[in-house]
Scaffold this motif. Structure first.
Motif, PDB file in Angstrom:
ATOM      1  N   SER A 155       1.176  11.534   4.815  1.00  0.00           N
ATOM      2  CA  SER A 155       1.150  10.389   4.198  1.00  0.00           C
ATOM      3  C   SER A 155      -0.590  10.172   3.606  1.00  0.00           C
ATOM      4  CB  SER A 155       1.466   9.042   4.984  1.00  0.00           C
ATOM      5  OG  SER A 155       2.927   9.111   5.109  1.00  0.00           O
ATOM      6  N   ARG A 156      -1.303  10.207   4.709  1.00  0.00           N
ATOM      7  CA  ARG A 156      -2.930  10.137   4.273  1.00  0.00           C
ATOM      8  C   ARG A 156      -3.166  11.176   3.293  1.00  0.00           C
ATOM      9  NH1 ARG A 156      -5.627   6.736   7.039  1.00  0.00           N
ATOM     10  NH2 ARG A 156      -4.872   5.757   9.211  1.00  0.00           N
ATOM     11  N   LYS A 157      -2.807  12.507   3.577  1.00  0.00           N
ATOM     12  CA  LYS A 157      -2.889  13.554   2.621  1.00  0.00           C
ATOM     13  C   LYS A 157      -2.449  13.099   1.334  1.00  0.00           C
ATOM     14  CE  LYS A 157      -4.598  17.762   2.477  1.00  0.00           C
ATOM     15  NZ  LYS A 157      -6.063  18.116   3.043  1.00  0.00           N
ATOM     16  N   ILE A 158      -1.415  12.264   1.030  1.00  0.00           N
ATOM     17  CA  ILE A 158      -1.027  12.071  -0.311  1.00  0.00           C
ATOM     18  C   ILE A 158      -1.583  10.632  -0.780  1.00  0.00           C
ATOM     19  CG2 ILE A 158       1.267  11.460  -1.570  1.00  0.00           C
ATOM     20  CD1 ILE A 158       2.663  13.208   0.026  1.00  0.00           C
ATOM     21  N   LEU A 217       4.290   6.319   4.823  1.00  0.00           N
ATOM     22  CA  LEU A 217       4.523   6.336   6.360  1.00  0.00           C
ATOM     23  C   LEU A 217       5.880   6.006   6.692  1.00  0.00           C
ATOM     24  CD1 LEU A 217       3.445   7.334   8.896  1.00  0.00           C
ATOM     25  CD2 LEU A 217       2.277   5.256   8.987  1.00  0.00           C
ATOM     26  N   SER A 218       6.218   4.676   6.044  1.00  0.00           N
ATOM     27  CA  SER A 218       7.569   4.027   6.563  1.00  0.00           C
ATOM     28  C   SER A 218       8.677   4.841   5.906  1.00  0.00           C
ATOM     29  CB  SER A 218       7.484   2.470   5.809  1.00  0.00           C
ATOM     30  OG  SER A 218       6.317   1.811   6.264  1.00  0.00           O
ATOM     31  N   PHE A 219       8.540   5.388   4.960  1.00  0.00           N
ATOM     32  CA  PHE A 219       9.661   6.134   4.111  1.00  0.00           C
ATOM     33  C   PHE A 219      10.015   7.435   5.205  1.00  0.00           C
ATOM     34  CE2 PHE A 219      11.247   9.198   1.322  1.00  0.00           C
ATOM     35  CZ  PHE A 219      12.388   8.684   0.710  1.00  0.00           C
ATOM     36  N   ASN A 220       8.883   7.941   5.536  1.00  0.00           N
ATOM     37  CA  ASN A 220       9.023   9.053   6.319  1.00  0.00           C
ATOM     38  C   ASN A 220       9.555   8.911   7.517  1.00  0.00           C
ATOM     39  OD1 ASN A 220       7.818  10.898   4.333  1.00  0.00           O
ATOM     40  ND2 ASN A 220       5.796  10.910   4.951  1.00  0.00           N
ATOM     41  N   ILE A 221       8.975   7.815   8.317  1.00  0.00           N
ATOM     42  CA  ILE A 221       9.658   7.487   9.636  1.00  0.00           C
ATOM     43  C   ILE A 221      10.862   7.147   9.441  1.00  0.00           C
ATOM     44  CG2 ILE A 221       9.505   5.882  11.601  1.00  0.00           C
ATOM     45  CD1 ILE A 221       6.457   5.929  11.055  1.00  0.00           C
ATOM     46  N   ALA A 222      11.430   6.374   8.484  1.00  0.00           N
ATOM     47  CA  ALA A 222      12.741   6.166   8.140  1.00  0.00           C
ATOM     48  C   ALA A 222      13.552   7.297   8.247  1.00  0.00           C
ATOM     49  CB  ALA A 222      12.953   5.065   7.267  1.00  0.00           C
ATOM     50  N   ILE A 223      13.489   8.042   7.529  1.00  0.00           N
ATOM     51  CA  ILE A 223      14.158   9.357   7.467  1.00  0.00           C
ATOM     52  C   ILE A 223      14.251  10.175   8.603  1.00  0.00           C
ATOM     53  CG2 ILE A 223      13.875  11.733   6.258  1.00  0.00           C
ATOM     54  CD1 ILE A 223      12.800  10.663   3.543  1.00  0.00           C
ATOM     55  N   ILE A 224      13.206  10.348   9.151  1.00  0.00           N
ATOM     56  CA  ILE A 224      13.212  11.020  10.398  1.00  0.00           C
ATOM     57  C   ILE A 224      13.836  10.124  11.399  1.00  0.00           C
ATOM     58  CG2 ILE A 224      11.809  11.547  12.518  1.00  0.00           C
ATOM     59  CD1 ILE A 224       9.242  11.810  10.616  1.00  0.00           C
ATOM     60  N   LEU A 225      13.981   8.985  11.538  1.00  0.00           N
ATOM     61  CA  LEU A 225      15.008   8.235  12.454  1.00  0.00           C
ATOM     62  C   LEU A 225      16.391   8.380  12.176  1.00  0.00           C
ATOM     63  CD1 LEU A 225      12.872   4.810  12.979  1.00  0.00           C
ATOM     64  CD2 LEU A 225      13.625   6.328  14.832  1.00  0.00           C
ATOM     65  N   VAL A 226      16.479   8.303  10.796  1.00  0.00           N
ATOM     66  CA  VAL A 226      18.050   8.361  10.181  1.00  0.00           C
ATOM     67  C   VAL A 226      18.447   9.964  10.737  1.00  0.00           C
ATOM     68  CG1 VAL A 226      19.368   8.749   8.240  1.00  0.00           C
ATOM     69  CG2 VAL A 226      17.837   6.818   8.553  1.00  0.00           C
ATOM     70  N   VAL A 227      17.653  11.011  10.452  1.00  0.00           N
ATOM     71  CA  VAL A 227      18.109  12.366  10.722  1.00  0.00           C
ATOM     72  C   VAL A 227      18.199  12.337  12.427  1.00  0.00           C
ATOM     73  CG1 VAL A 227      17.215  14.595  10.874  1.00  0.00           C
ATOM     74  CG2 VAL A 227      16.796  13.208   8.818  1.00  0.00           C
ATOM     75  N   ILE A 228      17.226  11.796  13.133  1.00  0.00           N
ATOM     76  CA  ILE A 228      17.573  12.081  14.742  1.00  0.00           C
ATOM     77  C   ILE A 228      18.930  11.278  15.139  1.00  0.00           C
ATOM     78  CG2 ILE A 228      16.425  11.178  17.033  1.00  0.00           C
ATOM     79  CD1 ILE A 228      13.743  11.858  15.700  1.00  0.00           C
ATOM     80  N   LYS A 247       1.085  -1.142  -0.132  1.00  0.00           N
ATOM     81  CA  LYS A 247       0.036  -0.100   0.100  1.00  0.00           C
ATOM     82  C   LYS A 247       0.797   1.109  -0.146  1.00  0.00           C
ATOM     83  CE  LYS A 247      -4.393  -1.330   2.021  1.00  0.00           C
ATOM     84  NZ  LYS A 247      -4.900  -0.954   0.895  1.00  0.00           N
ATOM     85  N   ILE A 248       0.533   2.285  -0.753  1.00  0.00           N
ATOM     86  CA  ILE A 248       1.283   3.361  -0.828  1.00  0.00           C
ATOM     87  C   ILE A 248       1.369   4.142   0.255  1.00  0.00           C
ATOM     88  CG2 ILE A 248      -0.736   4.627  -1.609  1.00  0.00           C
ATOM     89  CD1 ILE A 248       1.323   6.287  -3.625  1.00  0.00           C
ATOM     90  N   PHE A 249       0.129   4.310   1.184  1.00  0.00           N
ATOM     91  CA  PHE A 249       0.030   4.866   2.387  1.00  0.00           C
ATOM     92  C   PHE A 249       1.211   4.396   3.259  1.00  0.00           C
ATOM     93  CE2 PHE A 249      -1.572   4.521   6.934  1.00  0.00           C
ATOM     94  CZ  PHE A 249      -1.384   5.892   7.257  1.00  0.00           C
ATOM     95  N   THR A 250       1.305   2.973   3.683  1.00  0.00           N
ATOM     96  CA  THR A 250       2.065   2.346   4.313  1.00  0.00           C
ATOM     97  C   THR A 250       3.592   2.610   3.874  1.00  0.00           C
ATOM     98  OG1 THR A 250       0.510   0.566   4.513  1.00  0.00           O
ATOM     99  CG2 THR A 250       2.928   0.189   5.475  1.00  0.00           C
ATOM    100  N   ARG A 251       3.850   2.459   2.543  1.00  0.00           N
ATOM    101  CA  ARG A 251       5.230   2.909   1.970  1.00  0.00           C
ATOM    102  C   ARG A 251       5.563   4.376   2.401  1.00  0.00           C
ATOM    103  NH1 ARG A 251       6.584   0.292  -3.887  1.00  0.00           N
ATOM    104  NH2 ARG A 251       6.082  -1.756  -3.572  1.00  0.00           N
TER     105      ARG A 251
END
Length: 465
Positions: A190-193, A13-24, A7-11
Motif C-alpha cells: 500500500s505504501r509502495k503504491i 490498506l483497508s481493502f487489502n486487509i479486508a480481502i485477507i480476512l475474507v480469504v482466511i 486517503k488512498i493509502f488507508t483505502r
C-alpha cells in the motif's frame, strides 16, 4: 457521507486487509467443514472395521445365546475406547460393553439398526438415553448359525469434537500468523503504491499554483511511471509555454515601444517646425514607423491564428504551384525593385499539389521578403519547385550575407533577427520565419536551411502528399 477513508493509502490498506480476512475466514470455514466431514467418515470406517472384527470373532461360535458378551467386549472396548452392542432380530439387546442388557429397551426402532437389518451399513448421530451422551453409531448385520443379528459400534461425539476443536485452534493460530504477515505485506504494498500517488498530488498542487519547476520522481510501478512522465512532460511544456509567452510579451513590448517612443519624439518636434520641407521629411519618417507597427500587429495576428489552427482542419486544394509561386513573386516585386534584386522563377508550369494555396503563398512571400532583406543590391533570388518522392519541394535561394551556423536553430523563433540593426533599417518584424514555420507545420511538412556566411542561404520547404 462516504464510509470509505479519504486517503488512498488507508483505502488500499483497508481493502487489502479486508480481502485477507475474507480469504482466511472462507478457508477456515471450508477447511472445518471439509475436515469435519472427512474426520467423521474416517471414524465411521474405523467403527465399521471394529464391527467386522466382532462379526468375525462371533462367526466361529456355534450358539449365540450362550456367548458371554461381557467377557468378549470388556477387553476390546477398553483397548479401542469403543462401545459395542449386539442386537437380535426382535431388537432385544443380547450384549453391551457399557450397560447391562437386561436393563436396556428394545432397539428395533433405532435408525442404524433398521438400516442394518435392511442390508445396509447403518449410521446415525444421536443422544443415547442409556449413557446420557451424544454418540456416533455404526451398525452392520451378520448371520450366525442361521440367526441374524446386528453388531453395533459407537463412540461419543464429544471426543471427536474435542479433536476438531484442538485442530481448529491450531488452524486459527496459523491464520493469525498469516494475517500478521499479510498485514505487513499489505502495509508495504500500500505504501509502495500510495507514496508515488501522494507525491503526484503534491506536484499537481504545485502545478496548479503555477510552479512548473517541480518534477515527479519515478517509482517501481510502470503505470505510475508512465503517468509521472506524462505529468512531467506537461509541466515542462507549460513551463516552456509560460517562458515563451513572457519572452513574447517582453519582445512585443520592446518592438512596439521603440517606434512609439520615436513617434512621440517626432510628433513633439513636428509641432515646433514651420518649414514645409522639414515637415514632409518628418511625415515620411512617421509613416515608416507607423507602417512598421502595423506590420508587427498584422504578423502577430497571423501567427496567433496559425497557432490555433488544427492541422487536420486546414483546407487543401489541388493547386497549380507555378501560378502560386508566380503570385508570390508579384507580391514581392515592389520591395525587391527598391534594391534592384531580380526574382528568378524555375518551375514546371503543370506542377500541382494538394496544399492550402493562401498559406503556402504567404510562406513563400515571407521567405522572399526575408531573402531581399538580407541580400545586397543588384543580386538575384532564385525560387524553384519540384515534386520528389511524393513530396512538394519549394526552394528560395539568395546570395546575401548568410547565417552563422550557431544561429540557424534560432531563426524561426519569434522576433529573432540575425542582424537586428539591419532588420530595423529594412523594416523587418522578426516574425516572418516563425510564420513560415507554423504554416509548414500545419501541412505536416518541414523547413530546412543551408547557409554559408557571406555567400547566401537556401530555405527548403518539403510537404508530404
Amino acid at each position: 457521507m462516504s464510509l470509505l477513508p479519504k486517503k488512498i493509502f488507508t483505502r488500499l490498506l483497508s481493502f487489502n486487509i479486508a480481502i485477507i480476512l475474507v480469504v482466511i475466514v472462507s478457508l477456515i470455514s471450508l477447511f472445518n467443514i471439509s475436515f469435519s466431514s472427512f474426520y467423521y467418515s474416517e471414524k465411521e470406517e474405523d467403527l465399521e472395521s471394529k464391527a467386522i472384527l466382532i462379526s468375525n470373532l462371533l462367526s466361529v461360535e456355534s450358539d449365540v445365546e450362550n456367548i458371554n458378551f461381557n467377557e468378549l467386549f470388556n477387553s476390546l472396548s477398553t483397548k479401542t475406547n469403543t462401545r459395542f452392542t449386539i442386537i437380535d432380530r426382535q431388537g432385544i439387546v443380547l450384549g453391551d460393553s457399557h450397560e447391562n442388557p437386561d436393563s436396556m429397551d428394545s432397539h428395533i426402532s433405532r435408525p442404524e439398526v433398521i438400516n442394518a437389518f435392511l442390508g445396509h451399513t447403518g449410521t446415525s448421530i444421536r443422544f443415547s438415553n442409556t449413557i446420557n451422551l451424544e454418540m456416533l453409531y455404526l451398525a452392520i448385520a451378520t448371520t450366525i448359525n442361521d440367526e441374524q443379528i446386528v453388531i453395533r459400534a459407537s463412540v461419543p461425539t464429544s471426543s471427536l469434537q474435542e479433536n476438531l476443536i484442538e485442530l481448529s485452534i491450531q488452524i486459527l493460530i496459523a491464520a493469525i500468523i498469516i494475517l500478521i504477515i499479510g498485514f505487513g505485506a499489505s502495509l508495504f504494498i500500500s505504501r509502495k503504491i500510495a507514496q508515488p500517488l501522494e507525491r503526484m498530488v503534491r506536484s499537481a498542487q504545485l502545478f496548479a499554483r503555477g510552479d512548473f519547476t517541480n518534477r515527479i520522481r519515478s517509482s517501481g510501478i510502470s503505470e505510475i511511471n508512465s503517468l509521472s512522465k506524462t505529468l512531467n512532460a506537461m509541466a515542462k511544456q507549460l513551463d516552456d509555454d509560460i517562458r515563451v509567452r513572457k519572452e513574447f510579451v517582453a519582445n512585443v513590448s520592446h518592438e512596439l515601444k521603440t517606434p512609439l517612443t520615436a513617434l512621440k519624439g517626432y510628433v513633439e518636434t513636428f509641432k515646433d517646425i514651420d518649414n514645409e520641407e522639414e515637415k514632409a521629411l518628418l511625415l515620411d519618417v512617421l509613416d515608416k514607423h507607423t507602417s512598421r507597427m502595423n506590420q508587427i500587429i498584422n504578423d502577430l495576428l497571423d501567427l496567433s491564428k496559425l497557432e490555433e489552427t488544427d492541422r487536420s482542419l486546414i483546407r487543401k486544394d489541388n493547386t497549380n504551384i507555378f501560378i502560386l509561386l508566380n503570385n508570390a513573386i508579384n507580391r514581392c516585386e515592389y520591395i525587391s525593385s527598391k534594391k534592384n534584386i531580380k526574382l528568378e522563377l524555375s518551375c514546371n508550369e503543370d506542377i500541382s499539389f494538394m496544399v492550402n494555396e493562401d498559406l503556402i503563398e504567404d510562406a513563400v512571400v515571407n521567405l522572399i521578403n526575408n531573402a531581399v532583406q538580407y541580400s545586397n543590391s543588384n543580386t538575384t533570388i532564385k525560387i524553384s519547385s519540384n515534386i520528389s518522392a511524393n513530396e512538394l519541394m519549394i526552394y528560395v535561394k539568395d546570395f546575401g550575407i548568410g547565417i552563422k551556423k550557431n544561429e540557424i536553430e534560432n531563426i524561426f523563433k519569434r522576433f529573432y533577427c540575425v542582424d537586428k540593426s539591419h532588420s530595423k533599417m529594412t523594416g523587418g518584424t522578426g516574425l516572418g520565419l516563425s510564420i513560415v514555420k507554423h504554416i509548414v507545420n500545419a501541412h505536416k511538412g518541414q523547413i530546412d536551411v543551408e547557409s554559408q556566411l557571406g555567400e547566401g542561404s537556401t530555405f527548403t520547404i518539403s510537404i508530404p502528399k
